[in-house]
Write an enzyme that holds these catalytic residues in place. Structure first.
Site, PDB file in Angstrom:
ATOM      1  N   ASN A 121      -1.834   0.994   7.348  1.00  0.00           N
ATOM      2  CA  ASN A 121      -0.555   0.774   6.669  1.00  0.00           C
ATOM      3  C   ASN A 121       0.284   2.047   6.680  1.00  0.00           C
ATOM      4  O   ASN A 121       1.508   2.012   6.858  1.00  0.00           O
ATOM      5  CB  ASN A 121      -0.781   0.314   5.226  1.00  0.00           C
ATOM      6  CG  ASN A 121      -1.419  -1.062   5.150  1.00  0.00           C
ATOM      7  OD1 ASN A 121      -1.164  -1.911   5.980  1.00  0.00           O
ATOM      8  ND2 ASN A 121      -2.259  -1.267   4.152  1.00  0.00           N
ATOM      9  N   ASN A 127     -15.314   1.806   2.629  1.00  0.00           N
ATOM     10  CA  ASN A 127     -14.354   0.801   2.181  1.00  0.00           C
ATOM     11  C   ASN A 127     -15.050  -0.555   2.223  1.00  0.00           C
ATOM     12  O   ASN A 127     -15.678  -0.897   3.230  1.00  0.00           O
ATOM     13  CB  ASN A 127     -13.144   0.773   3.113  1.00  0.00           C
ATOM     14  CG  ASN A 127     -12.465   2.129   3.219  1.00  0.00           C
ATOM     15  OD1 ASN A 127     -11.774   2.551   2.310  1.00  0.00           O
ATOM     16  ND2 ASN A 127     -12.678   2.824   4.326  1.00  0.00           N
ATOM     17  N   GLU A 154     -11.035   0.281  -1.811  1.00  0.00           N
ATOM     18  CA  GLU A 154     -10.848   1.362  -0.849  1.00  0.00           C
ATOM     19  C   GLU A 154     -11.497   2.655  -1.334  1.00  0.00           C
ATOM     20  O   GLU A 154     -11.335   3.049  -2.488  1.00  0.00           O
ATOM     21  CB  GLU A 154      -9.345   1.575  -0.622  1.00  0.00           C
ATOM     22  CG  GLU A 154      -9.023   2.449   0.568  1.00  0.00           C
ATOM     23  CD  GLU A 154      -7.541   2.456   0.906  1.00  0.00           C
ATOM     24  OE1 GLU A 154      -7.151   3.282   1.749  1.00  0.00           O
ATOM     25  OE2 GLU A 154      -6.780   1.654   0.329  1.00  0.00           O
ATOM     26  N   CYS A 183      -5.193  -2.819   2.664  1.00  0.00           N
ATOM     27  CA  CYS A 183      -5.804  -1.745   3.442  1.00  0.00           C
ATOM     28  C   CYS A 183      -5.676  -2.134   4.908  1.00  0.00           C
ATOM     29  O   CYS A 183      -6.305  -3.102   5.344  1.00  0.00           O
ATOM     30  CB  CYS A 183      -7.260  -1.555   3.043  1.00  0.00           C
ATOM     31  SG  CYS A 183      -8.149  -0.384   4.093  1.00  0.00           S
ATOM     32  N   GLY A 184      -4.860  -1.401   5.655  1.00  0.00           N
ATOM     33  CA  GLY A 184      -4.581  -1.779   7.042  1.00  0.00           C
ATOM     34  C   GLY A 184      -5.819  -1.783   7.921  1.00  0.00           C
ATOM     35  O   GLY A 184      -6.060  -2.723   8.688  1.00  0.00           O
ATOM     36  N   ASN A 210       0.891  -1.159   0.000  1.00  0.00           N
ATOM     37  CA  ASN A 210       0.000   0.000   0.000  1.00  0.00           C
ATOM     38  C   ASN A 210       0.935   1.215   0.000  1.00  0.00           C
ATOM     39  O   ASN A 210       1.575   1.506   1.000  1.00  0.00           O
ATOM     40  CB  ASN A 210      -0.863  -0.050   1.252  1.00  0.00           C
ATOM     41  CG  ASN A 210      -2.049   0.879   1.244  1.00  0.00           C
ATOM     42  OD1 ASN A 210      -2.703   1.027   2.266  1.00  0.00           O
ATOM     43  ND2 ASN A 210      -2.362   1.516   0.135  1.00  0.00           N
ATOM     44  N   ASN A 244     -12.109   4.570  10.222  1.00  0.00           N
ATOM     45  CA  ASN A 244     -12.541   4.579   8.819  1.00  0.00           C
ATOM     46  C   ASN A 244     -13.759   3.675   8.670  1.00  0.00           C
ATOM     47  O   ASN A 244     -13.838   2.618   9.306  1.00  0.00           O
ATOM     48  CB  ASN A 244     -11.424   4.059   7.904  1.00  0.00           C
ATOM     49  CG  ASN A 244     -10.325   5.079   7.676  1.00  0.00           C
ATOM     50  OD1 ASN A 244     -10.445   6.215   8.088  1.00  0.00           O
ATOM     51  ND2 ASN A 244      -9.256   4.655   7.027  1.00  0.00           N
ATOM     52  N   CYS A 300      -5.324   5.444   8.538  1.00  0.00           N
ATOM     53  CA  CYS A 300      -4.727   4.522   7.569  1.00  0.00           C
ATOM     54  C   CYS A 300      -3.732   3.662   8.324  1.00  0.00           C
ATOM     55  O   CYS A 300      -2.686   4.152   8.760  1.00  0.00           O
ATOM     56  CB  CYS A 300      -4.049   5.297   6.446  1.00  0.00           C
ATOM     57  SG  CYS A 300      -3.147   4.237   5.301  1.00  0.00           S
ATOM     58  N   ASN A 309      -6.048  10.705   0.354  1.00  0.00           N
ATOM     59  CA  ASN A 309      -6.215   9.683  -0.672  1.00  0.00           C
ATOM     60  C   ASN A 309      -5.779  10.233  -2.035  1.00  0.00           C
ATOM     61  O   ASN A 309      -5.605  11.434  -2.222  1.00  0.00           O
ATOM     62  CB  ASN A 309      -7.678   9.239  -0.748  1.00  0.00           C
ATOM     63  CG  ASN A 309      -8.124   8.514   0.504  1.00  0.00           C
ATOM     64  OD1 ASN A 309      -7.375   7.733   1.078  1.00  0.00           O
ATOM     65  ND2 ASN A 309      -9.355   8.783   0.940  1.00  0.00           N
TER      66      ASN A 309
END
Length: 325
Positions: free
Chosen positions: A82, A205, A223, A232-233, A12, A169, A80, A71
């Protein structure tokens, strides 16, 4: 000169900009414009990226720095996972600390350096929280419920069960068989729910998770603001939470879960504290390139990326070799 990094967590990919280097930090409008151009695979350096990570000073006590996430389409993400690993590594190196907190949009989150996974493969653990299943925190509407947890949603699909959870998120998770994972359904749902729609007004997401065994998942994510991503972490964290809570007698809680993804894998651990949950996300934090430019270039409406200097590191090759093994 100003130095940026090109980094990735589970492939990512991001550019990382430390605003504390600048005489005059970029405005929000300038950051949005820079993110859209940097990440663009046609015009951006090094083939673009999934987003821009912005590091700045935090005013919160016992916090090393602040992370903001843009983004590729210029929208702001509240978190986020990652990206937080790579920002965590950056701050650990900058301040020579192993355990600390980073300010994000909704919470100050714990970060800790882990033993290297392999030579030149740095690993970082980050806290994913707060967790909420409430409709207003995603938000979602017109689904006939105030909490969507492991239930069918006929307007989305007649057979699959879905869970909506903010971490923070917004995520829509479904545990699916391999055939569904290979179908076009994830792309169709992700596209539908990230255009104007009556269910998720801010988009969402969407992740499909396949159970490999009692401690191993495969997760693929469409995402918000990006489209399909290598990993996507927060999506893998949310999928781990749903997996843990839908197993008999919560046997997966507090146990290490391996989550494979198109970009490699991470490890997660779902924690329960009183009546709430948080997820530990452990994975690589890889620097692929160092980039040099001027502060003037960053402030320009259309930076001339041909004038930027990029130097590769050996870390991505080491990561690829590690994943291949």
């Amino acid at each position: 000169m100003v130095q940026l990094q090109k980094v990735h967590g589970s492939q990512n990919q991001f550019f990382l900009l430390d605003q504390t280097q600048l005489q005059q930090p970029l405005s929000e409008k300038e950051l949005v414009s820079l993110a859209q151009q940097l990440t663009n695979p046609q015009i951006g350096p090094l083939g673009g990226a999934d987003g821009l990570l912005v590091v700045s000073n935090s005013q919160h006590p016992q916090v090393l720095g602040r992370m903001q996430v843009l983004n590729a389409d210029g929208s702001w993400a509240s978190m986020c996972g990652n990206g937080l690993r790579t920002v965590g590594r950056y701050l650990a190196d900058k301040y020579q600390q192993k355990t600390f907190k980073v300010e994000t949009a909704q919470a100050d989150l714990q970060v800790s350096c882990q033993p290297d996974w392999a030579p030149n493969v740095k690993a970082i653990s980050v806290e994913i929280s707060p967790v909420s299943f409430a409709a207003q925190d995603l938000p979602f509407e017109n689904l006939g419920t105030e909490k969507l947890f492991n239930q069918t949603v006929p307007v989305l699909d007649s057979d699959l069960k879905f869970t909506a959870v903010a971490v923070p998120n917004p995520h829509l998770i479904s545990i699916v068989p391999p055939a569904i994972l290979k179908s076009k359904l994830l792309e169709q749902l992700g596209t539908k729910l990230n255009q104007p729609n009556p269910y998720f007004p801010d988009g969402v997401n969407v992740s499909f998770a396949q159970v490999i065994d009692s401690s191993h998942l495969f997760v693929k994510t469409f995402e918000r603001g990006v489209g399909f991503t290598n990993a996507c972490g927060t999506g893998m964290s949310a999928a781990s939470l749903v997996f843990a809570l839908t197993q008999p007698s919560e046997q997966v809680l507090e146990k290490l879960i391996t989550v494979s993804n198109p970009g490699g894998f991470v490890q997660t651990r779902v924690h329960k504290v009183a009546q709430s949950y948080w997820i530990e996300l452990i994975g690589n934090a890889t620097i692929t390139h160092y980039l040099q430019t001027t502060e003037l270039q960053l402030h320009q409406a259309h930076p001339d990326f041909s004038k930027w200097q990029a130097v590769a590191t050996p870390e991505d090759a080491a990561y690829q070799e590690f994943i291949a093994q």
